[in-house]
Enzyme design. Structure first.
Site, PDB file in Angstrom:
ATOM      1  N   PHE A   1       0.808  -1.220   0.000  1.00 24.25           N
ATOM      2  CA  PHE A   1       0.000   0.000   0.000  1.00 24.25           C
ATOM      3  C   PHE A   1       0.837   1.264   0.000  1.00 24.25           C
ATOM      4  O   PHE A   1       0.351   2.323  -0.395  1.00 24.25           O
ATOM      5  CB  PHE A   1      -0.913   0.025   1.238  1.00 24.25           C
ATOM      6  CG  PHE A   1      -0.176   0.267   2.535  1.00 24.25           C
ATOM      7  CD1 PHE A   1       0.131   1.561   2.950  1.00 24.25           C
ATOM      8  CD2 PHE A   1       0.220  -0.789   3.349  1.00 24.25           C
ATOM      9  CE1 PHE A   1       0.820   1.787   4.131  1.00 24.25           C
ATOM     10  CE2 PHE A   1       0.918  -0.573   4.524  1.00 24.25           C
ATOM     11  CZ  PHE A   1       1.214   0.720   4.913  1.00 24.25           C
TER      12      PHE A   1
ATOM     13  N   SER B   1       6.125  -6.721   3.919  1.00 30.32           N
ATOM     14  CA  SER B   1       6.741  -6.941   5.221  1.00 30.32           C
ATOM     15  C   SER B   1       7.601  -8.201   5.223  1.00 30.32           C
ATOM     16  O   SER B   1       7.433  -9.096   4.381  1.00 30.32           O
ATOM     17  CB  SER B   1       5.662  -7.057   6.301  1.00 30.32           C
ATOM     18  OG  SER B   1       4.895  -8.237   6.098  1.00 30.32           O
TER      19      SER B   1
ATOM     20  N   CYS C   1       9.982   1.610   3.281  1.00 27.67           N
ATOM     21  CA  CYS C   1      11.043   0.693   3.689  1.00 27.67           C
ATOM     22  C   CYS C   1      12.420   1.334   3.658  1.00 27.67           C
ATOM     23  O   CYS C   1      13.394   0.715   4.081  1.00 27.67           O
ATOM     24  CB  CYS C   1      11.029  -0.563   2.817  1.00 27.67           C
ATOM     25  SG  CYS C   1      11.480  -0.253   1.100  1.00 27.67           S
TER      26      CYS C   1
ATOM     27  N   LYS D   1      -1.382  -8.010  -8.596  1.00 28.20           N
ATOM     28  CA  LYS D   1      -2.207  -7.972  -7.389  1.00 28.20           C
ATOM     29  C   LYS D   1      -1.659  -6.859  -6.501  1.00 28.20           C
ATOM     30  O   LYS D   1      -0.606  -7.006  -5.897  1.00 28.20           O
ATOM     31  CB  LYS D   1      -2.158  -9.315  -6.661  1.00 28.20           C
ATOM     32  CG  LYS D   1      -3.106  -9.411  -5.451  1.00 28.20           C
ATOM     33  CD  LYS D   1      -2.418  -8.978  -4.186  1.00 28.20           C
ATOM     34  CE  LYS D   1      -3.327  -9.085  -2.981  1.00 28.20           C
ATOM     35  NZ  LYS D   1      -3.212  -7.973  -2.049  1.00 28.20           N
TER      36      LYS D   1
ATOM     37  N   GLU E   1      -5.017  -4.417  -1.266  1.00 30.66           N
ATOM     38  CA  GLU E   1      -6.445  -4.149  -1.166  1.00 30.66           C
ATOM     39  C   GLU E   1      -6.718  -2.843  -0.410  1.00 30.66           C
ATOM     40  O   GLU E   1      -7.841  -2.340  -0.405  1.00 30.66           O
ATOM     41  CB  GLU E   1      -7.161  -5.313  -0.480  1.00 30.66           C
ATOM     42  CG  GLU E   1      -6.752  -5.596   0.945  1.00 30.66           C
ATOM     43  CD  GLU E   1      -5.545  -6.522   1.066  1.00 30.66           C
ATOM     44  OE1 GLU E   1      -5.424  -7.193   2.109  1.00 30.66           O
ATOM     45  OE2 GLU E   1      -4.710  -6.564   0.137  1.00 30.66           O
ATOM     46  N   ARG E   2      -5.681  -2.285   0.214  1.00 29.80           N
ATOM     47  CA  ARG E   2      -5.842  -1.012   0.924  1.00 29.80           C
ATOM     48  C   ARG E   2      -5.772   0.190  -0.019  1.00 29.80           C
ATOM     49  O   ARG E   2      -6.231   1.277   0.334  1.00 29.80           O
ATOM     50  CB  ARG E   2      -4.764  -0.884   2.008  1.00 29.80           C
ATOM     51  CG  ARG E   2      -4.884  -1.938   3.097  1.00 29.80           C
ATOM     52  CD  ARG E   2      -3.725  -1.849   4.061  1.00 29.80           C
ATOM     53  NE  ARG E   2      -3.885  -2.759   5.190  1.00 29.80           N
ATOM     54  CZ  ARG E   2      -3.022  -2.864   6.192  1.00 29.80           C
ATOM     55  NH1 ARG E   2      -1.936  -2.112   6.203  1.00 29.80           N
ATOM     56  NH2 ARG E   2      -3.231  -3.708   7.178  1.00 29.80           N
TER      57      ARG E   2
ATOM     58  N   GLU F   1      10.490  -3.402  12.798  1.00 28.09           N
ATOM     59  CA  GLU F   1      10.057  -2.399  11.828  1.00 28.09           C
ATOM     60  C   GLU F   1       8.691  -1.876  12.276  1.00 28.09           C
ATOM     61  O   GLU F   1       7.702  -2.616  12.272  1.00 28.09           O
ATOM     62  CB  GLU F   1       9.961  -2.998  10.432  1.00 28.09           C
ATOM     63  CG  GLU F   1       9.537  -1.981   9.386  1.00 28.09           C
ATOM     64  CD  GLU F   1       9.438  -2.556   7.986  1.00 28.09           C
ATOM     65  OE1 GLU F   1       9.877  -1.885   7.041  1.00 28.09           O
ATOM     66  OE2 GLU F   1       8.916  -3.683   7.843  1.00 28.09           O
TER      67      GLU F   1
END
Length: 486
Positions: free
Chosen positions: A154, A231, A286, A178, A181-182, A386
């Site tokens: 996202f 992540s 990141c 893909k 979805e956020r 993180e």
């Protein structure tokens, strides 16, 4: 175009917008207000299979299109992205929350990735050596590998997808995307513009959803390679599951990026650099600086200036140009971040700037302000994990050697920065730090798209990274030809 209507997001398969065959949906809120702006389908396996079938059929013809012709399509796409960059930035701010300034910067970095993809004819060239033995020539040829897939996060809904599908498609592959979805709205617009550029149907397919889509991609026998950014736990899962099913996988994972501040640094520029790296994009990137290792000799002065400047930062809706820190992506993430701040206090760190205390005028969004801890050590969760938020930990060290040792003790090794005016210090840092991307007086050492982007240790799973020649090699297979003619 941004509207006030609540949108029902669709998949894009074989050149058409289609409803998911599933019934599950997830609400997509504006992170700055909490108000619902869309509903995204949580597509089932059947939707992925249809997308793969379309991509597989398209590959038969697309892979045979001359390489320069594929690049010409991308030039058209590049032009459309440039013409619509203001709209694209606004969509990012609407669904992701980052400030419009940060979103505009992301759009530009995405465009740069497409610029790289347009140079594919040069990057795909093989090698040849005549007369390797008497009358025998040797050569290496690069070919597309088939249907490939990308799973993106996202936090950079434009830049990261554009790292993947333009380069893969320029290499002659077809693609199943893909996205998170956020943040589904920007993905829709990217696909719309892609087909406006004249690409054949089925070359790029978009399947919205969650874990079921991920698993279907990883297990589908017709997908040859998977690119992932996200992540560390999910990256590890994607790498292990994908490779178990015979796929090439590049999985870019988490980070705990350190910056070492030396006494000979330019103090003003260093403070502004750390603020920009730690708190822009709400720390949800990141390559954000999340730990500063400051040498004792300059620590008090550096911290005093850093705290004073950080307290000036405004928090709020990213569409307000006065705001520097926007909302976090979801309420659940906000609660997670608040938990880390509370744990830092409980573990004995000194809270110098408390992001829990923000102006009530920011409204109902998922806001956490810039946060700074001093007196942090390696036993604390705020140093180890993180957090993915505007939370900065300060560790005081006696010298460069101790700063490097501290940095290298992290399980992550994505990026690292040194602030110094001493060339020897910079050289020592460069040669001894364990990180994939290194900055010397560069606040966010994320490389341009023609260089590879990847970390080490738990920040990356795979062999070939994304972008640059690594990206071309990942999306192609080579054939070594030895030939003799009589």
């Amino acid at each position: 175009m941004i509207t006030t209507e609540i949108k029902r997001v669709k998949n894009h398969i074989n050149g058409e917008w289609v409803e998911s065959t599933g019934t599950e949906v997830e609400a997509v809120p504006n992170p700055a207000t909490g108000k619902i702006i869309a509903y995204v389908p949580l597509s089932p396996k059947e939707d992925v299979e249809k997308a793969v079938e379309a991509a597989k059929a398209a590959f038969e013809t697309w892979s045979k299109v001359p390489v320069p012709n594929r690049s010409r399509n991308l030039y058209k796409y590049l032009q459309l992205l440039q013409e619509n960059k203001d709209e694209l930035a606004k969509i990012i701010t609407l669904e992701n929350g980052k400030t419009l300034t940060d979103a505009t910067g992301e759009v530009q970095r995405g465009i740069e990735a497409v610029e790289l993809a347009t140079s594919t004819p040069n990057l795909m060239m093989g090698q040849a050596l005549p007369n390797i033995a008497s009358g025998i020539d040797g050569s290496i040829w690069r070919y597309p590998i088939g249907v490939v897939a990308g799973i993106t996060p996202f936090n950079f809904p434009m830049m990261i997808p554009l790292w993947m599908f333009p380069l893969a498609i320029a290499c002659g592959n077809t693609f199943v995307l893909k996205t998170s979805e956020r943040t589904p709205l920007l993905a829709e617009r990217l696909v719309e513009l892609f087909y406006e550029a004249g690409f054949p149907k089925g070359v790029l397919n978009l399947v919205q959803g969650g874990k079921d889509v991920v698993n279907s991609i990883l297990e589908n026998k017709d997908i040859q390679a998977v690119s992932f950014v996200g992540s560390e736990p999910v990256a590890r899962y994607v790498y292990e599951t994908g490779t178990k099913h015979g796929k090439r996988v590049q999985a870019l994972a988490g980070a705990k990026n350190h910056a070492i501040v030396m006494p000979d640094c330019n103090l003003e520029k260093t403070v502004q650099g750390v603020i920009g790296s730690a708190f822009a994009s709400s720390g949800e990137r990141c390559m954000a600086c999340s730990v500063v290792a400051v040498v004792d000799e300059i620590a008090d002065e550096f911290i005093d200036v850093l705290v004073a400047e950080t307290k000036k930062l405004k928090v709020g809706d990213g569409f307000n140009e006065d705001n520097y820190v926007g909302p976090l992506i979801r309420e659940s993430h906000k609660e997670r971040v608040l938990g880390y701040i509370n744990s830092g206090v409980a573990d004995g760190a000194t809270l110098l700037v408390d992001g829990r205390k923000i102006n009530e005028e920011v409204g109902e969004g998922y806001f956490v302000g810039a946060t700074i801890f001093d007196g942090v050590n390696q036993e604390m969760k705020i140093w180890q994990d993180e957090i993915f938020a505007p939370v900065l930990s300060i560790v005081r060290v006696k010298d460069l050697e101790e700063g490097i040792k501290l940095t290298n003790q992290s399980k992550f090794a994505n990026g690292a920065v040194i602030y110094t005016s001493n060339g020897k210090h910079a050289q020592t840092f460069r040669d001894n730090i364990d990180a994939g991307m290194i900055g010397v007086n560069v606040n966010v050492p994320a490389p341009m798209a023609f260089f590879a982007f990847a970390g080490n240790k738990a920040s990356f799973f795979g062999d070939l990274s994304t972008n640059g020649t690594d990206g071309v090699q990942f999306y192609t297979r080579k054939k070594v030809v030895t030939e003799r003619w009589f």
